[in-house]
Motif scaffolding. Sequence first.
Motif, PDB file in Angstrom:
ATOM      1  N   PHE A  68       0.833  -1.204   0.000  1.00  0.00           N
ATOM      2  CA  PHE A  68       0.000   0.000   0.000  1.00  0.00           C
ATOM      3  C   PHE A  68       0.868   1.254   0.000  1.00  0.00           C
ATOM      4  N   PHE A  69       1.951   1.239   0.779  1.00  0.00           N
ATOM      5  CA  PHE A  69       2.853   2.393   0.816  1.00  0.00           C
ATOM      6  C   PHE A  69       3.481   2.639  -0.551  1.00  0.00           C
ATOM      7  N   PHE A  70       4.033   1.583  -1.157  1.00  0.00           N
ATOM      8  CA  PHE A  70       4.651   1.731  -2.475  1.00  0.00           C
ATOM      9  C   PHE A  70       3.639   2.252  -3.493  1.00  0.00           C
ATOM     10  N   ASP A  71       2.420   1.750  -3.408  1.00  0.00           N
ATOM     11  CA  ASP A  71       1.369   2.159  -4.332  1.00  0.00           C
ATOM     12  C   ASP A  71       1.106   3.658  -4.217  1.00  0.00           C
ATOM     13  N   GLN A  72       0.967   4.138  -2.991  1.00  0.00           N
ATOM     14  CA  GLN A  72       0.705   5.560  -2.777  1.00  0.00           C
ATOM     15  C   GLN A  72       1.920   6.412  -3.140  1.00  0.00           C
ATOM     16  N   PHE A  73       3.103   5.911  -2.868  1.00  0.00           N
ATOM     17  CA  PHE A  73       4.350   6.602  -3.199  1.00  0.00           C
ATOM     18  C   PHE A  73       4.409   6.907  -4.694  1.00  0.00           C
ATOM     19  N   SER A  74       4.199   5.879  -5.510  1.00  0.00           N
ATOM     20  CA  SER A  74       4.353   6.054  -6.955  1.00  0.00           C
ATOM     21  C   SER A  74       3.164   6.754  -7.597  1.00  0.00           C
ATOM     22  N   ARG A  75       1.959   6.461  -7.135  1.00  0.00           N
ATOM     23  CA  ARG A  75       0.789   7.094  -7.742  1.00  0.00           C
ATOM     24  C   ARG A  75       0.716   8.582  -7.431  1.00  0.00           C
ATOM     25  N   SER A  76       1.201   8.982  -6.266  1.00  0.00           N
ATOM     26  CA  SER A  76       1.089  10.387  -5.870  1.00  0.00           C
ATOM     27  C   SER A  76       2.241  11.239  -6.396  1.00  0.00           C
ATOM     28  N   VAL A  77       3.470  10.736  -6.275  1.00  0.00           N
ATOM     29  CA  VAL A  77       4.644  11.540  -6.622  1.00  0.00           C
ATOM     30  C   VAL A  77       5.578  10.830  -7.608  1.00  0.00           C
ATOM     31  N   GLY A  78       5.731   9.510  -7.467  1.00  0.00           N
ATOM     32  CA  GLY A  78       6.720   8.784  -8.263  1.00  0.00           C
ATOM     33  C   GLY A  78       6.483   8.827  -9.758  1.00  0.00           C
ATOM     34  N   ILE A  79       5.335   8.293 -10.196  1.00  0.00           N
ATOM     35  CA  ILE A  79       5.033   8.279 -11.633  1.00  0.00           C
ATOM     36  C   ILE A  79       4.204   9.511 -11.984  1.00  0.00           C
ATOM     37  N   THR A  80       4.531  10.598 -11.329  1.00  0.00           N
ATOM     38  CA  THR A  80       3.940  11.904 -11.654  1.00  0.00           C
ATOM     39  C   THR A  80       5.076  12.930 -11.636  1.00  0.00           C
ATOM     40  N   LEU A  81       5.340  13.515 -10.483  1.00  0.00           N
ATOM     41  CA  LEU A  81       6.366  14.554 -10.384  1.00  0.00           C
ATOM     42  C   LEU A  81       7.758  14.024 -10.715  1.00  0.00           C
ATOM     43  N   ILE A  82       8.138  12.889 -10.130  1.00  0.00           N
ATOM     44  CA  ILE A  82       9.481  12.349 -10.380  1.00  0.00           C
ATOM     45  C   ILE A  82       9.641  11.981 -11.850  1.00  0.00           C
ATOM     46  N   LEU A  83       8.612  11.385 -12.436  1.00  0.00           N
ATOM     47  CA  LEU A  83       8.665  11.035 -13.859  1.00  0.00           C
ATOM     48  C   LEU A  83       8.872  12.277 -14.720  1.00  0.00           C
ATOM     49  N   VAL A  84       8.112  13.323 -14.449  1.00  0.00           N
ATOM     50  CA  VAL A  84       8.216  14.546 -15.246  1.00  0.00           C
ATOM     51  C   VAL A  84       9.599  15.179 -15.095  1.00  0.00           C
ATOM     52  N   LEU A  85      10.079  15.305 -13.863  1.00  0.00           N
ATOM     53  CA  LEU A  85      11.398  15.903 -13.643  1.00  0.00           C
ATOM     54  C   LEU A  85      12.491  15.084 -14.324  1.00  0.00           C
ATOM     55  N   GLY A  86      12.351  13.759 -14.282  1.00  0.00           N
ATOM     56  CA  GLY A  86      13.348  12.903 -14.923  1.00  0.00           C
ATOM     57  C   GLY A  86      13.352  13.042 -16.432  1.00  0.00           C
ATOM     58  N   LEU A  87      12.177  13.111 -17.039  1.00  0.00           N
ATOM     59  CA  LEU A  87      12.092  13.247 -18.498  1.00  0.00           C
ATOM     60  C   LEU A  87      12.513  14.633 -18.970  1.00  0.00           C
ATOM     61  N   MET A  88      12.408  15.618 -18.089  1.00  0.00           N
ATOM     62  CA  MET A  88      12.826  16.970 -18.462  1.00  0.00           C
ATOM     63  C   MET A  88      14.321  17.052 -18.747  1.00  0.00           C
ATOM     64  N   ARG A  89      15.049  16.024 -18.386  1.00  0.00           N
ATOM     65  CA  ARG A  89      16.479  15.962 -18.707  1.00  0.00           C
ATOM     66  C   ARG A  89      16.681  16.021 -20.219  1.00  0.00           C
ATOM     67  N   VAL A  90      15.766  15.393 -20.971  1.00  0.00           N
ATOM     68  CA  VAL A  90      15.912  15.376 -22.428  1.00  0.00           C
ATOM     69  C   VAL A  90      14.938  16.305 -23.140  1.00  0.00           C
ATOM     70  N   THR A  91      13.962  16.836 -22.430  1.00  0.00           N
ATOM     71  CA  THR A  91      13.032  17.767 -23.075  1.00  0.00           C
ATOM     72  C   THR A  91      13.397  19.226 -22.812  1.00  0.00           C
ATOM     73  N   HIS A  92      13.996  19.492 -21.649  1.00  0.00           N
ATOM     74  CA  HIS A  92      14.312  20.866 -21.281  1.00  0.00           C
ATOM     75  C   HIS A  92      15.747  21.042 -20.781  1.00  0.00           C
ATOM     76  N   ARG A  93      16.580  19.999 -20.946  1.00  0.00           N
ATOM     77  CA  ARG A  93      17.973  20.048 -20.486  1.00  0.00           C
ATOM     78  C   ARG A  93      18.054  20.323 -18.986  1.00  0.00           C
ATOM     79  N   TYR A  94      17.059  19.864 -18.261  1.00  0.00           N
ATOM     80  CA  TYR A  94      17.010  20.109 -16.818  1.00  0.00           C
ATOM     81  C   TYR A  94      17.824  19.054 -16.085  1.00  0.00           C
ATOM     82  N   LYS A  95      18.782  19.507 -15.286  1.00  0.00           N
ATOM     83  CA  LYS A  95      19.619  18.599 -14.507  1.00  0.00           C
ATOM     84  C   LYS A  95      19.481  18.949 -13.029  1.00  0.00           C
ATOM     85  N   PRO A  96      18.674  18.205 -12.302  1.00  0.00           N
ATOM     86  CA  PRO A  96      18.480  18.521 -10.882  1.00  0.00           C
ATOM     87  C   PRO A  96      19.746  18.267 -10.078  1.00  0.00           C
ATOM     88  N   SER A  97      19.900  19.018  -9.015  1.00  0.00           N
ATOM     89  CA  SER A  97      21.035  18.814  -8.117  1.00  0.00           C
ATOM     90  C   SER A  97      20.800  17.563  -7.279  1.00  0.00           C
TER      91      SER A  97
END
Length: 232
Positions: A68-97
Amino acid sequence: MALRELLFLLADVWMIAVGFTFGWKFIRNYGNYLLGLEWIIVATSGSNFFLYAALGGTEESPMYTLAFFFDQFSRSVGITLILVLGLMRVTHRYKPSVGTDVGVFAFATAVGLALLLFGERLGTGVAISLIAVNVLTTLFLIYFSKRLWAIGAKGWAVGAGLATAAGCVIASTYDFVHIPGDDEAHTLFYIGALSTWGFQMFTYYFAYRALHRHDESVGAEPDLREPSRADA
């Protein structure tokens, strides 16, 4: 073992294999810890789910709580915010610290724990919020697919679009739709969900690779690793 149970386990193994394989490739080939670790977290969740199902766990089992924890982790932030920030590496040249990487995973952990502890009290609002963040993520993924199409990677553009559409359907029906003929464990639903999540991780990796190659060809990512290493 019934056919649906076999299909469930096969779908879970597919997702686990994809998550661990391409999660490691994201880290090794591109230094993308956001996507790499999230893929590995999804695979770890699938491994826990596999053991829970294989051992016939109950809702009192620690594996159920962890699932249940893993499910909420990924549905809320993982495969949403983290996914977007990670893909922005190749869409916007974004490199997080490093601090951003640590911070966003800490945030996802906090949200996952909060939903684990207080989700039932919040009721339907949680499910609606999860759909809302998925819709926002879907909008970015549509843009991601358009970028792929624009650089000529039309096959991966279509694949990413299909994966996104399937993922959106799963996210939208997760808490509200019961498939006719499905059992109490929602086995039929999870066959589709696990297959879809594996397909998403598989497709997004190769779509990311296509955009990475394009960025290198136009000099947009001069300090990433060598193309030969990233093609492994």
